[in-house]
Design a protein around this motif. Structure first.
Motif, PDB file in Angstrom:
ATOM      1  N   ALA A  21       0.863  -1.279   0.031  1.00  0.00           N
ATOM      2  CA  ALA A  21      -0.020  -0.045   0.058  1.00  0.00           C
ATOM      3  C   ALA A  21       0.905   1.331  -0.104  1.00  0.00           C
ATOM      4  O   ALA A  21       0.793   2.185  -0.659  1.00  0.00           O
ATOM      5  CB  ALA A  21      -1.013  -0.108   1.231  1.00  0.00           C
ATOM      6  N   GLU A  22       1.912   1.233   0.848  1.00  0.00           N
ATOM      7  CA  GLU A  22       2.819   2.143   0.923  1.00  0.00           C
ATOM      8  C   GLU A  22       3.428   2.506  -0.396  1.00  0.00           C
ATOM      9  O   GLU A  22       3.824   3.470  -0.942  1.00  0.00           O
ATOM     10  CB  GLU A  22       3.938   2.268   1.984  1.00  0.00           C
ATOM     11  CG  GLU A  22       3.249   2.342   3.223  1.00  0.00           C
ATOM     12  CD  GLU A  22       4.331   2.482   4.267  1.00  0.00           C
ATOM     13  OE1 GLU A  22       5.700   2.579   4.187  1.00  0.00           O
ATOM     14  OE2 GLU A  22       4.204   2.418   5.503  1.00  0.00           O
ATOM     15  N   GLN A  23       3.948   1.272  -1.049  1.00  0.00           N
ATOM     16  CA  GLN A  23       4.669   1.643  -2.492  1.00  0.00           C
ATOM     17  C   GLN A  23       3.582   2.431  -3.370  1.00  0.00           C
ATOM     18  O   GLN A  23       3.985   3.114  -4.112  1.00  0.00           O
ATOM     19  CB  GLN A  23       4.646   0.270  -2.950  1.00  0.00           C
ATOM     20  CG  GLN A  23       5.290   0.100  -4.331  1.00  0.00           C
ATOM     21  CD  GLN A  23       6.999  -0.058  -4.261  1.00  0.00           C
ATOM     22  OE1 GLN A  23       7.656  -0.614  -3.205  1.00  0.00           O
ATOM     23  NE2 GLN A  23       7.622   0.483  -5.031  1.00  0.00           N
ATOM     24  N   ILE A  24       2.459   1.958  -3.417  1.00  0.00           N
ATOM     25  CA  ILE A  24       1.275   2.682  -4.221  1.00  0.00           C
ATOM     26  C   ILE A  24       1.272   3.715  -3.960  1.00  0.00           C
ATOM     27  O   ILE A  24       1.283   4.809  -4.915  1.00  0.00           O
ATOM     28  CB  ILE A  24       0.055   1.872  -4.355  1.00  0.00           C
ATOM     29  CG1 ILE A  24       0.197   0.648  -4.824  1.00  0.00           C
ATOM     30  CG2 ILE A  24      -0.957   2.606  -4.875  1.00  0.00           C
ATOM     31  CD1 ILE A  24      -0.945  -0.611  -4.773  1.00  0.00           C
ATOM     32  N   GLU A  25       1.017   4.228  -2.916  1.00  0.00           N
ATOM     33  CA  GLU A  25       0.939   5.710  -2.275  1.00  0.00           C
ATOM     34  C   GLU A  25       2.172   6.612  -2.629  1.00  0.00           C
ATOM     35  O   GLU A  25       1.873   7.594  -3.297  1.00  0.00           O
ATOM     36  CB  GLU A  25       0.507   5.686  -0.828  1.00  0.00           C
ATOM     37  CG  GLU A  25       0.312   7.310  -0.216  1.00  0.00           C
ATOM     38  CD  GLU A  25      -0.249   7.270   0.960  1.00  0.00           C
ATOM     39  OE1 GLU A  25      -0.467   6.334   1.761  1.00  0.00           O
ATOM     40  OE2 GLU A  25      -0.801   8.459   1.442  1.00  0.00           O
ATOM     41  N   VAL A  26       3.591   6.093  -2.485  1.00  0.00           N
ATOM     42  CA  VAL A  26       4.629   6.716  -2.847  1.00  0.00           C
ATOM     43  C   VAL A  26       4.457   7.161  -4.227  1.00  0.00           C
ATOM     44  O   VAL A  26       4.663   8.071  -4.877  1.00  0.00           O
ATOM     45  CB  VAL A  26       5.643   6.098  -2.246  1.00  0.00           C
ATOM     46  CG1 VAL A  26       6.950   6.694  -3.062  1.00  0.00           C
ATOM     47  CG2 VAL A  26       5.873   6.116  -0.858  1.00  0.00           C
ATOM     48  N   GLY A  27       4.082   5.822  -5.045  1.00  0.00           N
ATOM     49  CA  GLY A  27       4.122   6.316  -6.447  1.00  0.00           C
ATOM     50  C   GLY A  27       3.253   7.250  -7.040  1.00  0.00           C
ATOM     51  O   GLY A  27       3.479   7.907  -7.850  1.00  0.00           O
ATOM     52  N   ARG A  28       2.161   7.407  -6.143  1.00  0.00           N
ATOM     53  CA  ARG A  28       0.983   8.028  -6.705  1.00  0.00           C
ATOM     54  C   ARG A  28       1.559   9.622  -6.113  1.00  0.00           C
ATOM     55  O   ARG A  28       1.493  10.581  -7.172  1.00  0.00           O
ATOM     56  CB  ARG A  28      -0.448   8.071  -5.929  1.00  0.00           C
ATOM     57  CG  ARG A  28      -1.336   8.624  -6.469  1.00  0.00           C
ATOM     58  CD  ARG A  28      -2.767   8.193  -5.659  1.00  0.00           C
ATOM     59  NE  ARG A  28      -2.523   8.106  -4.242  1.00  0.00           N
ATOM     60  CZ  ARG A  28      -2.639   9.173  -3.404  1.00  0.00           C
ATOM     61  NH1 ARG A  28      -2.678  10.436  -4.029  1.00  0.00           N
ATOM     62  NH2 ARG A  28      -2.447   9.247  -2.128  1.00  0.00           N
ATOM     63  N   ILE A  29       2.325   9.965  -5.078  1.00  0.00           N
ATOM     64  CA  ILE A  29       2.622  11.072  -4.504  1.00  0.00           C
ATOM     65  C   ILE A  29       3.688  11.541  -5.630  1.00  0.00           C
ATOM     66  O   ILE A  29       3.633  12.740  -5.851  1.00  0.00           O
ATOM     67  CB  ILE A  29       3.033  11.102  -3.007  1.00  0.00           C
ATOM     68  CG1 ILE A  29       1.776  10.778  -2.229  1.00  0.00           C
ATOM     69  CG2 ILE A  29       3.657  12.527  -2.909  1.00  0.00           C
ATOM     70  CD1 ILE A  29       2.431  10.519  -0.658  1.00  0.00           C
ATOM     71  N   LEU A  30       4.661  10.743  -5.669  1.00  0.00           N
ATOM     72  CA  LEU A  30       5.997  11.274  -6.594  1.00  0.00           C
ATOM     73  C   LEU A  30       5.387  11.122  -8.117  1.00  0.00           C
ATOM     74  O   LEU A  30       6.235  11.618  -8.826  1.00  0.00           O
ATOM     75  CB  LEU A  30       7.127  10.235  -6.109  1.00  0.00           C
ATOM     76  CG  LEU A  30       7.680  10.279  -5.041  1.00  0.00           C
ATOM     77  CD1 LEU A  30       8.796   9.426  -4.827  1.00  0.00           C
ATOM     78  CD2 LEU A  30       7.846  11.854  -4.482  1.00  0.00           C
ATOM     79  N   GLY A  31       4.249  10.534  -8.550  1.00  0.00           N
ATOM     80  CA  GLY A  31       4.300  10.499 -10.055  1.00  0.00           C
ATOM     81  C   GLY A  31       5.168   9.423 -10.762  1.00  0.00           C
ATOM     82  O   GLY A  31       5.505   9.870 -11.775  1.00  0.00           O
ATOM     83  N   LEU A  32       5.415   8.294 -10.125  1.00  0.00           N
ATOM     84  CA  LEU A  32       6.512   7.719 -10.638  1.00  0.00           C
ATOM     85  C   LEU A  32       5.794   6.928 -11.704  1.00  0.00           C
ATOM     86  O   LEU A  32       4.895   6.289 -11.737  1.00  0.00           O
ATOM     87  CB  LEU A  32       7.057   6.726  -9.340  1.00  0.00           C
ATOM     88  CG  LEU A  32       7.697   6.935  -8.102  1.00  0.00           C
ATOM     89  CD1 LEU A  32       7.812   6.098  -7.291  1.00  0.00           C
ATOM     90  CD2 LEU A  32       8.681   8.050  -8.690  1.00  0.00           C
ATOM     91  N   ALA A  33       6.678   6.588 -12.714  1.00  0.00           N
ATOM     92  CA  ALA A  33       6.586   5.733 -13.778  1.00  0.00           C
ATOM     93  C   ALA A  33       6.458   4.194 -13.131  1.00  0.00           C
ATOM     94  O   ALA A  33       7.424   3.869 -12.762  1.00  0.00           O
ATOM     95  CB  ALA A  33       7.611   5.889 -14.996  1.00  0.00           C
ATOM     96  N   SER A  34       5.591   3.692 -13.957  1.00  0.00           N
ATOM     97  CA  SER A  34       5.468   2.288 -13.522  1.00  0.00           C
ATOM     98  C   SER A  34       6.128   1.358 -14.351  1.00  0.00           C
ATOM     99  O   SER A  34       6.369   1.372 -15.714  1.00  0.00           O
ATOM    100  CB  SER A  34       4.018   1.875 -13.445  1.00  0.00           C
ATOM    101  OG  SER A  34       3.785   0.542 -13.712  1.00  0.00           O
ATOM    102  N   PRO A  35       6.855   0.330 -13.856  1.00  0.00           N
ATOM    103  CA  PRO A  35       7.521  -0.633 -14.920  1.00  0.00           C
ATOM    104  C   PRO A  35       6.645  -1.609 -15.302  1.00  0.00           C
ATOM    105  O   PRO A  35       7.059  -2.499 -16.298  1.00  0.00           O
ATOM    106  CB  PRO A  35       8.480  -1.277 -13.808  1.00  0.00           C
ATOM    107  CG  PRO A  35       8.138  -1.138 -12.355  1.00  0.00           C
ATOM    108  CD  PRO A  35       6.981  -0.072 -12.429  1.00  0.00           C
ATOM    109  N   ALA A  36       5.444  -1.752 -14.882  1.00  0.00           N
ATOM    110  CA  ALA A  36       4.431  -2.978 -15.343  1.00  0.00           C
ATOM    111  C   ALA A  36       4.023  -2.493 -16.902  1.00  0.00           C
ATOM    112  O   ALA A  36       3.950  -3.535 -17.700  1.00  0.00           O
ATOM    113  CB  ALA A  36       3.256  -2.702 -14.503  1.00  0.00           C
ATOM    114  N   GLN A  37       4.005  -1.226 -17.121  1.00  0.00           N
ATOM    115  CA  GLN A  37       3.636  -1.082 -18.630  1.00  0.00           C
ATOM    116  C   GLN A  37       4.501  -0.150 -19.450  1.00  0.00           C
ATOM    117  O   GLN A  37       4.789   0.990 -18.803  1.00  0.00           O
ATOM    118  CB  GLN A  37       2.091  -0.524 -19.022  1.00  0.00           C
ATOM    119  CG  GLN A  37       0.953  -1.566 -18.565  1.00  0.00           C
ATOM    120  CD  GLN A  37       0.744  -1.477 -17.072  1.00  0.00           C
ATOM    121  OE1 GLN A  37       0.993  -0.682 -16.225  1.00  0.00           O
ATOM    122  NE2 GLN A  37      -0.182  -2.487 -16.637  1.00  0.00           N
TER     123      GLN A  37
END
Lengths: 194, 766
Positions: free
Chosen positions: B461-477
């Protein structure tokens, strides 16, 4: 050590003295004459117009000469519109957070909002004559030093002169005239700061 | 006496001793520097697609070395205070903390870009310049002149329209972080967050198995919590997930292993009432597990954590052979033990062979994770079995009395119901078929690679929230773009980003990162430079007309910016780096931000018919992979079922079905239970069915080998209970796939175990 402490106390006392001379209205209107000496230009670029600043709400910088143009800043954005009223450019602080700091500085400089300026600058203030004062501002962090080398303010009940020295070498001097205090913005002004 | 009379056994025992010495040496080497793999993707089959593999490697390499901690409070002063406290725990020497001072753009990136700035334009600027009239350009330039301050990036003379600052601002969007008071700051949802990004040195994973970073993070969380107030700490990074997974796996191995072992010890003690069987069965288990680990390590190079968790349940299976030996020995004269072993060994061999067939069938699929588990289990069983065969009679030299518990337990066989004959049997069969068919009809399947992950939900959950806050690009797509040379690559990218830009504007995706945003193709750079030179001349002309001021700059195109100039700083930043394959083809990745499930069709569509552009949806790819293997292994399962039926037919003739049918029914019943309760079918359930085929048949074999023999029933019962316990404990695992596996084994084993005596033949004794 003692000397340093004295110096700090002295600086604080001087700032207090300046604050005592400075009016702090909620809204200030007036006129300005601006002169920008841009690197590589033979002559400075002169402009003039009127302005209104509302403490903690924003600044409207309305240039009339040489042609009409309006700069309005609040915490969230910076907008430049031309005379015909069409929107020119808008910068959004959500995309460019540095803009918040810059906008804060612009409006704080016009009314010498010491509390706001102290967040970004080290202040050196001194009283001049019976009613006047001068204030030299040095940017605190590297990001600001990349924009400004120094800012100097002078005035009495209100700011009269501003000298903005940018890191690029461009220098702006602004003279304020006919300031008038008020308690609130007109609807039209408030609309420009929406 | 017995020593002298069995020279062949003696040779075997000595040979096994030599093998064990080698095993001990290898184990000692192994545990001096233990290293287990946690990467879920390593379990999945390799694709014959080197382009894709290189792309994945680059993404993984960039992701594994970096982790980030966010510290946030409603008030900036408090955020700074808490960040300082957290940093003191996380990285007191600031050896890993990335440089927070200065610009939002990576250091060193600016210089080559600055040289080429006359050729760099945002899409908006380009569109505006293409349509703007001379008057428009002049007015905008003069307006810039009237502002109280400049844009801070360049002088009016060189860039009267502020195009360079627009471009830089756009590029700075690649990171949402901004320097503030010496920290990296981002405001989100009323919270002033401070980001502490860490880059691990080259041996990034050397410390993860010890949980180094997790420990530091826990200390930081505690120190921040001690400050009181509403300060939050969020953490994200592959290293942290690996550490958490390792920690959990270690705990699970301990619980499952110890639990199964205790159960085996207790049952062995109750049944045989002596310490010797306990010690010897435990010895066979220890050797089984150690051999399994060593051989897996030798074959695969590195043992995956999932294998070890799975392997812990092996304890509950490998004890069968030892228990059978002692059950046969119980109450018989000591001197007969060789003879007893000789009598039961055909059944043991057959049981080992059917288990072996099941595992071999698993190993047929080119699925590294499953192969590892198959090798691990096969070797474990074989080693435990050989220990019984080679050593037990030598080490077990005293009489073994029949306990009251054993007698009572063994006698339950006489009372065990049989399948009723006549009308009752038909009614029962119809009812049974109805239950099975009803459950099977409701069975659905899920193929999600995330079921193989066991990182704690809070960390996810933290990983997802951090990704959202920082607007990180996802390696999934990601998009994989290629070209014969650098410039073709950039042109292909530009064709793609032209399609992505409207998606970003519409909010379908958060944004994208592409190398060509930084280094446009040569053609684009030339076109940009022409637009900029024209616009600057117009601006200077307007200035002269308005003020009489003349600017004498020779307008010329800047030198061409190449990807090579960015390469030194682009390392570790997959979004702006380029690589070449063996044939010299150039590749890059276009990364996406804030991708939602709903945006996937549009993203796939964006790559359609573009040369050199591939849309890679890793989540879907892995799910398709799991689905394909689920179907393929299901087919293998049917083949295995038929093969086992043939073997049983060969050994037992017409009685063969009695050993076979309980396993088939148990497997179907397991699936029906999943169907009725809504638990989805997945790859690991097929694996469980495969093992059930191997082990469930064993019970039938033992019952067939010695019909009505109470000692055999005793062994089958004890073995069954300990197996149940081992897999029941696996159902406690936090890895969803292992949990489903454990559940399937639990239901399947129980039903097969209960059903096997129901179909036993009429024995001579009764």
């Amino acid at each position: 050590m003692a000397a340093a402490t004295n110096a700090v106390q002295g600086a604080e006392a001087a700032t207090e003295a300046v604050l005592a001379r400075l009016h702090q209205p909620a809204v200030l209107r007036g006129q300005f004459v601006q002169s920008r000496q841009i690197q590589g230009f033979r002559r400075p670029v002169e402009s003039s117009g009127d302005f209104v600043v509302a403490r903690n709400r924003g600044l409207v910088w309305h240039t009339l000469k040489p042609f009409e143009s309006t700069l309005s800043v609040n915490r969230e954005r910076l907008r430049v519109t031309n005379g015909s009223g069409g929107t020119g450019t808008t910068l959004d602080a959500r995309r460019e957070p540095m803009l918040r700091t810059l906008n804060d500085i612009l409006q704080s400089v016009v009314i010498a909002d010491v509390a706001a300026l102290e967040r970004s600058f080290t202040l050196q203030a001194k009283a001049v004559g019976a009613e006047g004062w001068e204030m030299a501002l040095q940017p605190k962090d590297a990001a600001l030093r990349a924009r400004f080398s120094a800012i100097t303010l002078a005035g009495d009940a209100h700011v009269q002169n501003v000298l903005l020295q940018e890191a690029s070498g461009d220098v702006t001097t602004v003279r304020f005239l006919q300031q008038q205090e008020d308690t609130q913005l007109t609807d039209a002004e408030a609309g420009k700061l929406q | 006496m017995s020593l002298a009379s069995h020279p062949r056994h003696r040779v075997l025992a000595l040979l096994w001793l030599v093998a064990m010495a080698a095993l001990a040496w290898h184990q000692w080497q192994l545990w001096r520097n233990p290293s287990f793999s946690t990467d879920v993707t390593e379990l999945l089959p390799h694709q014959p697609d080197p382009q894709l593999e290189q792309a994945t490697e680059r993404l993984v390499a960039a992701a594994t070395r970096q982790w980030v901690v966010l510290v946030g409070a409603a008030d900036w002063e408090r955020s700074m205070q808490a960040a300082a406290v957290a940093l003191a725990q996380l990285d007191p020497g600031r050896a890993r903390l990335q440089d927070a001072a200065g610009d939002a753009l990576p250091t060193g990136l600016l210089a080559p870009l600055q040289r080429a700035r006359g050729a760099l334009l945002t899409p908006q600027s380009r569109d505006w310049l293409r349509t703007a009239s001379s008057a428009d350009i002049g007015q905008r330039a003069l307006q810039n002149l009237l502002q109280p301050i400049g844009d801070g990036f360049s002088s009016w003379r060189e860039d009267p329209l502020g195009l360079w600052s627009d471009w830089l601002r756009e590029r700075a969007q690649w990171s949402a972080l901004r320097p503030r008071d010496g920290w990296l700051w981002i405001a989100a949802g009323g919270t002033d967050w401070i980001a502490l990004p860490f880059t691990e040195t080259d041996n990034a994973f050397s410390g993860w198995s010890r949980g180094e970073n997790s420990r530091r993070l826990a200390a930081a969380r505690a120190a921040v919590a001690a400050l009181g107030g509403d300060v939050r700490v969020l953490a994200a990074g592959a290293v942290l997930q690996a550490e958490a997974a390792a920690q959990r796996a270690r705990w699970e191995v301990t619980v499952i292993g110890t639990g199964s072992l205790l159960a085996v010890i207790l049952l062995t003690f109750l049944t045989f009432g002596s310490l010797r069987p306990i010690l010897l069965v435990t010895l066979s288990l220890a050797i089984g597990c150690a051999a399994a680990l060593s051989v897996t390590q030798l074959v695969f190079g590195e043992v995956h954590l999932l294998t070890t968790v799975f392997g812990a349940s092996l304890v509950g299976v490998a004890e069968d052979y030892g228990i059978h030996y002692f059950a046969a020995r119980q109450g018989k004269p000591v001197a007969e033990r060789w003879e007893q072993l000789r009598q039961i060994s055909p059944g043991l061999w057959l049981a080992l062979a059917t288990s072996g067939i099941a595992y071999l069938a698993l190993g047929l699929a080119p699925f590294p994770g499953i192969r590892q588990i198959a090798v691990f289990s096969c070797v474990g069983l074989l080693a435990a079995f050989l220990t019984v065969l080679c050593w037990f009679p030598w080490l077990d030299r005293k009489p073994l009395r029949v306990t009251a518990f054993a007698t009572r337990f063994a006698s339950t066989l006489d009372k065990w119901p049989r399948w009723p004959r006549g009308r009752m049997g038909v009614v029962l069969a119809v009812a049974g078929i109805a239950v099975l068919a009803g459950g099977l009809a409701q069975l659905r399947s899920v193929d999600d690679v995330r079921t193989l992950q066991n990182a704690p939900p809070q960390l996810m959950a933290e990983q997802i929230e951090v990704g959202r806050i920082l607007g990180l690009a996802s390696p999934a797509q990601v998009y994989l773009v290629s070209g014969a040379d650098s410039d073709e690559l950039l042109r292909n990218e530009e064709a793609l980003t032209a399609r992505l830009a409207p998606l970003a504007t519409a909010g379908t995706i958060g944004g994208y990162q592409a190398l060509s945003d930084w280094v446009p193709s040569a053609g684009t750079q030339r076109a940009n430079a022409a637009l900029v030179m024209h616009a600057n001349r117009e601006a200077w002309r307007a200035l002269a007309a308005a003020t009489g001021e003349r600017i004498d700059i020779e307008a010329s195109a800047p030198p061409l910016l190449t990807t090579a100039e960015l390469a030194p700083v682009a390392q570790g930043l997959p979004a702006i780096s380029e690589w070449r394959d063996a044939e010299g083809r150039h590749f890059s990745l276009v990364m996406l931000q804030a991708v939602t499930r709903a945006s996937l069709p549009a993203l796939a569509q964006a790559a359609a018919q573009l040369p050199g552009v591939r849309f890679i949806d890793n989540t879907a790819r892995y799910s398709q992979l799991l689905s394909r293997y689920r179907v393929r292994l299901s087919a293998l399962l049917l083949v295995g079922l038929a093969a086992v039926a043939l073997v049983l037919q060969w050994r037992y003739g017409r009685r063969g079905w009695r050993a076979w049918l309980p396993t088939l029914l148990g497997g179907l019943f397991t699936l029906a239970c999943f169907g009725w309760t809504g638990v989805p079918m997945q790859l690991f359930v097929v694996l469980a069915l495969m093992l059930l085929l191997g082990m469930g048949i064993d019970y039938g074999i033992f019952m067939q080998e010695h019909p009505g023999e109470r000692s055999v029933w005793l062994a089958v019962a004890i073995a069954g209970i300990s197996t149940l316990l081992a897999f029941g404990l696996l159902a406690l695992s936090t890895t969803p796939a292992l949990r489903a596996f454990g559940l399937a084994m639990l239901i399947g084993e129980t039903s097969i175990w209960l059903l096997t005596p129901v179909f036993r033949a009429e024995s001579l004794h009764s």
